[in-house]
Write an enzyme that holds these catalytic residues in place. Structure first.
Site, PDB file in Angstrom:
ATOM      1  N   HIS A 140       0.854  -1.201   0.000  1.00 52.78           N
ATOM      2  CA  HIS A 140       0.000   0.000   0.000  1.00 52.78           C
ATOM      3  C   HIS A 140       0.881   1.238   0.000  1.00 52.78           C
ATOM      4  CE1 HIS A 140       1.279  -0.470   4.147  1.00 52.78           C
ATOM      5  NE2 HIS A 140       1.182   0.856   4.209  1.00 52.78           N
TER       6      HIS A 140
ATOM      7  N   HIS B 220       5.314   6.162  -0.923  1.00 50.90           N
ATOM      8  CA  HIS B 220       6.069   4.962  -1.283  1.00 50.90           C
ATOM      9  C   HIS B 220       5.312   3.700  -0.898  1.00 50.90           C
ATOM     10  CE1 HIS B 220       7.061   5.627   2.968  1.00 50.90           C
ATOM     11  NE2 HIS B 220       7.244   4.309   3.032  1.00 50.90           N
TER      12      HIS B 220
HETATM   13  P1  2AM Z   1       6.493   2.370   6.111  1.00 47.82           P
HETATM   14  O1  2AM Z   1       5.896   1.405   5.146  1.00 47.82           O
HETATM   15  O2  2AM Z   1       7.351   3.390   5.474  1.00 47.82           O
HETATM   16  O3  2AM Z   1       7.158   1.694   7.287  1.00 47.82           O
HETATM   17  C1  2AM Z   1       1.541   0.910   8.604  1.00 47.82           C
HETATM   18  O4  2AM Z   1       2.489   0.684   9.586  1.00 47.82           O
HETATM   19  C2  2AM Z   1       2.002   1.981   7.667  1.00 47.82           C
HETATM   20  O5  2AM Z   1       2.189   3.200   8.388  1.00 47.82           O
HETATM   21  C3  2AM Z   1       3.317   1.690   6.973  1.00 47.82           C
HETATM   22  O6  2AM Z   1       3.158   2.016   5.599  1.00 47.82           O
HETATM   23  C4  2AM Z   1       4.334   2.571   7.607  1.00 47.82           C
HETATM   24  O7  2AM Z   1       5.242   3.164   6.722  1.00 47.82           O
HETATM   25  C5  2AM Z   1       3.494   3.683   8.174  1.00 47.82           C
HETATM   26  N1  2AM Z   1       4.045   4.119   9.445  1.00 47.82           N
HETATM   27  C6  2AM Z   1       4.289   3.357  10.520  1.00 47.82           C
HETATM   28  N2  2AM Z   1       4.774   4.109  11.538  1.00 47.82           N
HETATM   29  C7  2AM Z   1       4.830   5.376  11.067  1.00 47.82           C
HETATM   30  C8  2AM Z   1       5.239   6.614  11.629  1.00 47.82           C
HETATM   31  N3  2AM Z   1       5.660   6.713  12.888  1.00 47.82           N
HETATM   32  N4  2AM Z   1       5.167   7.711  10.847  1.00 47.82           N
HETATM   33  C9  2AM Z   1       4.739   7.624   9.576  1.00 47.82           C
HETATM   34  N5  2AM Z   1       4.329   6.484   8.990  1.00 47.82           N
HETATM   35  C10 2AM Z   1       4.384   5.379   9.734  1.00 47.82           C
END
Ligand code: 2AM
Length: 176
Positions: free
Chosen positions: A43, A125
């Site tokens: 996603h 991304h």
């Molecule tokens: P990532 O894929 O770059 O790790 C579910 O966890 C989604 O939320 C993931 O796509 C993750 O991004 C994002 N995510 C998790 N923790 C986060 C944070 N503290 N700040 C921003 N995005 C976050």
């Protein structure tokens, strides 16, 4: 028992593209590069909300339901590695204005509702691999994964029996 859930707004990758991406990923990355994300979990996060109450979730869903945003397409044609986060990702060289506007709206509504928002610039991304802390050979440029987005959704994230599961809680159409 906790009555909060870990939630985030995201654009789901269509299932057909999820399956194709997973096959392509297997050809592009060695098994040591990192831990592959399950196809169904691919996603683009729009706004991460953290662990929030049902009341706050409802308020944010009511705001999401009022968003009138045109549908958009994008081309996943960029790849990168964030060694600190251990993330290998796919992104786009030209983020559509509609995507940036939607993320900005959701992130500002989240911030106003008290959900911490990272001060880092939003970089749309798809996380492909996690635990990628060592040097990784990235796919050569020239790949294109075109995707049409027609809705965005709210997901919960739960870590159970060693696996992260995302569940779609609600979805809202983009205007076509
Ligand atoms: P990532 O894929 O770059 O790790 C579910 O966890 C989604 O939320 C993931 O796509 C993750 O991004 C994002 N995510 C998790 N923790 C986060 C944070 N503290 N700040 C921003 N995005 C976050």
């Amino acid at each position: 028992m906790s009555d909060t859930r870990r939630l985030f707004f995201a654009l789901p990758i269509p299932p057909k593209t999820q399956r194709a991406l997973v096959k392509w990923r297997a050809d592009q990355f060695s098994a040591e590069a990192g831990r592959p994300i399950a196809a169904a979990n691919l996603h683009i996060t729009l706004a991460f909300l953290g662990d929030i109450s049902e009341q706050k979730s409802q308020a944010l869903q009511n705001m999401a339901a009022r968003i009138k945003q045109p549908a958009f397409s994008l081309d996943l044609d960029d790849a990168g590695h964030w060694p600190g986060a251990g993330v290998v990702w796919l992104g786009t060289r030209r983020a559509p204005r509609g995507l940036l506007q939607l993320a900005e709206l959701l992130r500002s509504q989240a911030a106003r509702s008290g959900c911490y928002q990272s001060p880092l610039p939003f970089h749309p991304h798809v996380t492909l691999l996690r635990g990628a802390t060592k040097a990784v050979v990235l796919p050569p440029s020239g790949f294109h994964w075109p995707i049409d987005f027609e809705y965005f959704a709210l997901y919960s994230s739960e870590f159970r029996r060693g696996r992260t599961r995302y569940e779609q809680i609600a979805a809202w159409p983009l205007i076509t």
